[in-house]
Motif scaffolding. Sequence first.
Motif, PDB file in Angstrom:
ATOM      1  N   ALA A   1     -15.077 -28.107  12.946  1.00  0.00           N
ATOM      2  CA  ALA A   1     -15.166 -26.850  12.183  1.00  0.00           C
ATOM      3  C   ALA A   1     -16.611 -26.603  11.744  1.00  0.00           C
ATOM      4  CB  ALA A   1     -14.233 -26.912  10.969  1.00  0.00           C
ATOM      5  N   ASN A   2     -17.291 -27.662  11.327  1.00  0.00           N
ATOM      6  CA  ASN A   2     -18.709 -27.531  10.977  1.00  0.00           C
ATOM      7  C   ASN A   2     -19.534 -27.092  12.184  1.00  0.00           C
ATOM      8  OD1 ASN A   2     -18.779 -28.214   8.207  1.00  0.00           O
ATOM      9  ND2 ASN A   2     -18.562 -30.367   8.718  1.00  0.00           N
ATOM     10  N   MET A   3     -19.199 -27.639  13.355  1.00  0.00           N
ATOM     11  CA  MET A   3     -19.935 -27.277  14.563  1.00  0.00           C
ATOM     12  C   MET A   3     -19.746 -25.790  14.884  1.00  0.00           C
ATOM     13  SD  MET A   3     -19.772 -28.861  18.432  1.00  0.00           S
ATOM     14  CE  MET A   3     -19.230 -30.403  17.774  1.00  0.00           C
ATOM     15  N   TRP A   4     -18.507 -25.308  14.794  1.00  0.00           N
ATOM     16  CA  TRP A   4     -18.266 -23.892  15.065  1.00  0.00           C
ATOM     17  C   TRP A   4     -18.993 -23.005  14.061  1.00  0.00           C
ATOM     18  CZ3 TRP A   4     -17.034 -21.977  19.419  1.00  0.00           C
ATOM     19  CH2 TRP A   4     -16.266 -22.699  20.309  1.00  0.00           C
ATOM     20  N   MET A   5     -18.987 -23.385  12.814  1.00  0.00           N
ATOM     21  CA  MET A   5     -19.682 -22.566  11.807  1.00  0.00           C
ATOM     22  C   MET A   5     -21.197 -22.599  12.033  1.00  0.00           C
ATOM     23  SD  MET A   5     -17.480 -20.971  10.148  1.00  0.00           S
ATOM     24  CE  MET A   5     -18.531 -20.230   8.946  1.00  0.00           C
ATOM     25  N   ALA A   6     -21.724 -23.723  12.473  1.00  0.00           N
ATOM     26  CA  ALA A   6     -23.153 -23.804  12.775  1.00  0.00           C
ATOM     27  C   ALA A   6     -23.506 -22.897  13.952  1.00  0.00           C
ATOM     28  CB  ALA A   6     -23.540 -25.249  13.079  1.00  0.00           C
ATOM     29  N   ILE A   7     -22.632 -22.863  14.969  1.00  0.00           N
ATOM     30  CA  ILE A   7     -22.864 -21.987  16.123  1.00  0.00           C
ATOM     31  C   ILE A   7     -22.769 -20.525  15.712  1.00  0.00           C
ATOM     32  CG2 ILE A   7     -21.886 -21.254  18.343  1.00  0.00           C
ATOM     33  CD1 ILE A   7     -21.122 -24.228  18.787  1.00  0.00           C
ATOM     34  N   VAL A   8     -21.745 -20.177  14.929  1.00  0.00           N
ATOM     35  CA  VAL A   8     -21.575 -18.795  14.461  1.00  0.00           C
ATOM     36  C   VAL A   8     -22.762 -18.380  13.600  1.00  0.00           C
ATOM     37  CG1 VAL A   8     -20.170 -17.337  12.944  1.00  0.00           C
ATOM     38  CG2 VAL A   8     -19.079 -18.782  14.660  1.00  0.00           C
TER      39      VAL A   8
END
Length: 136
Positions: free
Chosen positions: A109-116
């Motif tokens: 989830a942290n990875m997706w938020m970092a990408i977004v």
Amino acid sequence: MAPKKKNDAEQRQQEQKQTSPPPPYSPSQPNTSGDGPSQSQQQQQPQYRAIIIEQSDATPIVLSSEAERHFPVAALFFIFGWMCPFLWFVGACCCASSWHRYEAWWGQANMWMAIVFTMASLIYTTVLFANGQIHV
């Protein structure tokens, strides 16, 4: 005198050859018969020896605090990432490949938020440049 000294030296060398153990990875008994490969050919082909290592049935060491931890640290990175988006990158790098399944989920989830966050920042900056609101 000279021939006797030479014979003594040859005798010592022969005794040393007979008493010294063979060097590692060499044939232990040279081939003296004429039907097989010569001794020089045998020495070129190394003879390997197996090493047997016995293993005990020991269980892996797991710290009790890790086994009993219920709240994933990556969730804290996710929550505080809303105030400081850099924490999403830290949570993605540190926790996405954790063996703890909840920790890994929050790390992803942290990875997706970092990408977004990265994509939104690039799009926002591009729009500002296109409208002429940012001057370089």
